[in-house]
Scaffold this motif. Structure first.
Motif, PDB file in Angstrom:
ATOM      1  N   ALA A 173       0.830  -1.205   0.000  1.00  0.00           N
ATOM      2  CA  ALA A 173       0.000   0.000   0.000  1.00  0.00           C
ATOM      3  C   ALA A 173       0.866   1.257   0.000  1.00  0.00           C
ATOM      4  O   ALA A 173       0.560   2.249  -0.681  1.00  0.00           O
ATOM      5  N   ALA A 174       1.971   1.230   0.790  1.00  0.00           N
ATOM      6  CA  ALA A 174       2.872   2.382   0.810  1.00  0.00           C
ATOM      7  C   ALA A 174       3.514   2.599  -0.556  1.00  0.00           C
ATOM      8  O   ALA A 174       3.691   3.741  -1.005  1.00  0.00           O
ATOM      9  N   GLY A 175       3.867   1.498  -1.233  1.00  0.00           N
ATOM     10  CA  GLY A 175       4.446   1.633  -2.565  1.00  0.00           C
ATOM     11  C   GLY A 175       3.471   2.227  -3.569  1.00  0.00           C
ATOM     12  O   GLY A 175       3.840   3.105  -4.362  1.00  0.00           O
ATOM     13  N   TRP A 176       2.216   1.757  -3.542  1.00  0.00           N
ATOM     14  CA  TRP A 176       1.214   2.326  -4.445  1.00  0.00           C
ATOM     15  C   TRP A 176       0.957   3.793  -4.126  1.00  0.00           C
ATOM     16  O   TRP A 176       0.774   4.616  -5.039  1.00  0.00           O
ATOM     17  N   GLU A 177       0.924   4.143  -2.842  1.00  0.00           N
ATOM     18  CA  GLU A 177       0.714   5.547  -2.471  1.00  0.00           C
ATOM     19  C   GLU A 177       1.889   6.408  -2.935  1.00  0.00           C
ATOM     20  O   GLU A 177       1.706   7.541  -3.370  1.00  0.00           O
ATOM     21  N   HIS A 178       3.107   5.857  -2.835  1.00  0.00           N
ATOM     22  CA  HIS A 178       4.269   6.593  -3.337  1.00  0.00           C
ATOM     23  C   HIS A 178       4.163   6.800  -4.843  1.00  0.00           C
ATOM     24  O   HIS A 178       4.509   7.867  -5.366  1.00  0.00           O
ATOM     25  N   ALA A 179       3.677   5.774  -5.558  1.00  0.00           N
ATOM     26  CA  ALA A 179       3.489   5.919  -7.006  1.00  0.00           C
ATOM     27  C   ALA A 179       2.461   7.006  -7.316  1.00  0.00           C
ATOM     28  O   ALA A 179       2.638   7.798  -8.248  1.00  0.00           O
ATOM     29  N   ARG A 180       1.376   7.045  -6.530  1.00  0.00           N
ATOM     30  CA  ARG A 180       0.376   8.104  -6.733  1.00  0.00           C
ATOM     31  C   ARG A 180       0.981   9.480  -6.467  1.00  0.00           C
ATOM     32  O   ARG A 180       0.694  10.446  -7.189  1.00  0.00           O
ATOM     33  N   GLN A 181       1.812   9.578  -5.417  1.00  0.00           N
ATOM     34  CA  GLN A 181       2.440  10.857  -5.109  1.00  0.00           C
ATOM     35  C   GLN A 181       3.364  11.297  -6.239  1.00  0.00           C
ATOM     36  O   GLN A 181       3.379  12.472  -6.626  1.00  0.00           O
ATOM     37  N   LEU A 182       4.146  10.349  -6.774  1.00  0.00           N
ATOM     38  CA  LEU A 182       5.019  10.683  -7.902  1.00  0.00           C
ATOM     39  C   LEU A 182       4.210  11.116  -9.118  1.00  0.00           C
ATOM     40  O   LEU A 182       4.604  12.043  -9.839  1.00  0.00           O
ATOM     41  N   GLN A 183       3.075  10.462  -9.340  1.00  0.00           N
ATOM     42  CA  GLN A 183       2.234  10.849 -10.471  1.00  0.00           C
ATOM     43  C   GLN A 183       1.675  12.253 -10.271  1.00  0.00           C
ATOM     44  O   GLN A 183       1.627  13.055 -11.204  1.00  0.00           O
ATOM     45  N   ARG A 184       1.242  12.551  -9.016  1.00  0.00           N
ATOM     46  CA  ARG A 184       0.744  13.902  -8.749  1.00  0.00           C
ATOM     47  C   ARG A 184       1.841  14.947  -8.956  1.00  0.00           C
ATOM     48  O   ARG A 184       1.591  16.022  -9.521  1.00  0.00           O
TER      49      ARG A 184
END
Length: 538
Positions: A173-184
């Motif tokens: 979940a932390a990895g996916w959230e980091h990916a979302r943050q990078l996308q933002r």
């Protein structure tokens, strides 16, 4: 003595877990409840049919066990550690609840936010059990070994698997959230680059339109002082000059202020074309070749500025990342579209140490070409790099929707995560289903023939009663099955046989899974029966 911290730990342990289970979670709990209930009911049916207890007491006991199983499943959502304790106590009288202990231990590790309550329960329970066995019960080493095996394989091992699964899920979940943050962050950077390029477009508009309006005002002023101009025309020309001056001032107020937010005033002419840009860059020492095809005069202002901007940015990047490479600029038109392409060869020698770009320049070029109604592409080409843009020359064009093709839609990460979860669920299902299918196949392949062989080797009590001592072999074989149980010398040595007799062993007609099944023994000597009955152990 300060007990505040232990009391807080106890309150945290007694606090129910937050959140409401999803529909999938409730479906899994319902399936688990059905499995446990079916197992308990099957135990009750077996106990009732075997006649080992009172039917009413048996029904009441197993009904209570079903309720306890449901309670344990509910507790795994609220108090996972307490669910382990309750299921462990109920497992003393039910095998199905004993299997539920493994599930509760796993769910305790999977759902409990802290590992210390479970560790405390395991340690206290194991220690208390071992002390009880060593003092009150005076049990031997076997009881101690059984306790340790139960603790390790029924409690600790499933719990550790659950803890590992929870940590893995949290890390995922932390990895996916980091990916979302990078996308933002990428979208924010892209939007800033597009806004910067729009500011440049507004500056170009200000510079070009301001220049044209200044010429209109200058020519109107010259016409106003012409001596042979009529008074009415002179007043009209004066109004035209005043309007041009006012329009220039308004344009400077509305658009010219953007120059302070973006870049300093340009030092090159506003109407500089691609050939002049290439000549200026070649004069600076860069190896640039221009290839021109078609009539490139009188380009629409927006198209000309977009082509100039593409070539300018591409040459800047080539000078920065491949300073010694040759560069070729193509400017080709067929009267309907203008194709601008800049290609640099593979860099030679030692590359300069430059900071890696963030792609803002390419994003800006894409925005510039998009506003002009064209298409843009950039990427590696034969070891070097190529930037290409195609721009329409047919006047006004419909601007494509504002989008960032590199970042994709807003839910790209969510779709990727959902696809990953589906793949993980599929493999998990396969991991569980494959052993189950193999077990069923093994039972079908192995148990079926074993059952048939068992029946072919069975001598029911009623047939055994028809065989008497002194009967001939022919008379006895009328009641004997076709096959006897194959036994080795070691197995035969465990049963009593008449001296000098030849004995055959048969199943007693019980079910293949009956734990109380025995062997029937028929012995011959000199062609006559000398013994027929239940085989007796030595």
């Amino acid at each position: 003595m300060d007990l505040s911290e232990p009391l807080r730990a106890v309150r945290r342990a007694l606090r129910p877990l937050p959140g409401w289970p999803s529909r999938h979670a409730l479906a899994r709990d319902a399936a688990l409840a059905l499995a446990v209930g079916a197992g308990v009911v099957l135990e009750g049916v077996v106990s009732w049919t075997s006649g080992t207890g009172d039917p009413v007491e048996t029904a009441a006991l197993h009904a209570a066990l079903v309720v306890v199983g449901l309670l344990v499943i509910v507790l795994t959502r609220l108090y996972p550690v307490l669910a382990v304790v309750v299921s462990l106590l109920a497992s003393l009288v039910s095998l199905s609840i004993g299997l539920l202990v493994i599930v509760a231990s796993y769910l305790s590790g999977r759902r409990a936010p802290s590992v210390w309550p479970a560790i405390g329960v395991f340690a206290v329970g194991t220690g208390g059990r071992l002390v009880f066995l060593g003092t009150v019960a005076s049990a031997g080493v076997d009881a101690w070994s059984v306790t340790l095996v139960v603790v390790v394989f029924y409690l600790v091992l499933p719990w550790l698997v659950g803890v590992h699964r929870r940590q893995q899920a949290e890390l995922s979940a932390a990895g996916w959230e980091h990916a979302r943050q990078l996308q933002r962050e990428h979208r924010l950077t892209a939007e800033q680059a597009r806004s910067r390029e729009r500011s440049r477009i507004a500056q170009d508009m200000h510079d070009s339109l301001g220049h044209e309006l200044s010429l209109i005002a200058l020519r109107a002023g010259a016409l106003e002082v012409t001596p042979d101009l009529a008074d009415g025309h002179r007043r009209a020309v004066a109004e035209l000059r005043a309007d041009a001056v006012t329009a220039t001032a308004h344009l400077r107020e509305i658009i010219g202020v953007l120059r302070a937010d973006a870049e300093p005033a340009p030092t090159v002419p506003v109407d500089e074309g691609v050939p002049a840009l290439v000549e200026r860059v070649r004069a600076s020492g860069m190896r640039v070749m221009l290839v021109r095809e078609g009539d490139l005069t009188d380009l629409p202002p927006m198209v000309g500025r977009a082509a100039h901007r593409v070539v300018q940015e591409a040459l800047t990047n080539a000078a920065k990342y491949a300073p010694d490479a040759s560069v070729t600029v193509w400017s080709i038109t067929d009267g309907r579209t203008l194709e601008v392409r800049v290609t640099n060869a593979a860099p030679v020698g030692v590359l300069p140490e430059t900071a890696e770009g963030g792609g803002r320049g390419l994003i800006g070029l894409r925005e510039r070409v998009r506003v002009a109604g064209g298409s843009f592409a950039a990427g590696p080409s034969d070891g070097g790099w190529e930037v290409a843009a195609t721009l329409p020359l047919g006047g006004a064009v419909a601007v494509a929707p504002d989008a960032d093709p590199e970042s994709g839609d807003g839910d790209d990460i969510d779709r990727l995560q959902l696809a990953a979860r589906r793949r993980f669920r599929g493999w998990t299902l396969a991991l569980v289903a494959f052993p189950a299918v193999c077990l069923v196949a093994l039972m079908v392949v192995a148990v079926g023939p074993v059952s048939l062989a068992w029946e072919a080797q069975s001598l029911p009590p009623e047939d055994l009663a028809r065989i008497g001592v002194g009967d001939t072999r022919e008379e006895a074989e009328r009641y004997l099955p076709d096959h006897a149980v194959l036994m080795g010398e070691g197995e035969r040595a465990g049963y009593r046989e008449p001296e000098g007799a030849e004995c055959s062993y048969y199943h007693d007609g019980s079910h293949v899974l009956d734990p109380d099944a025995a062997f029937h023994q028929v012995c011959f000597r000199d062609g006559r029966v000398v013994g027929a009955g239940v085989a007796a152990r030595r």
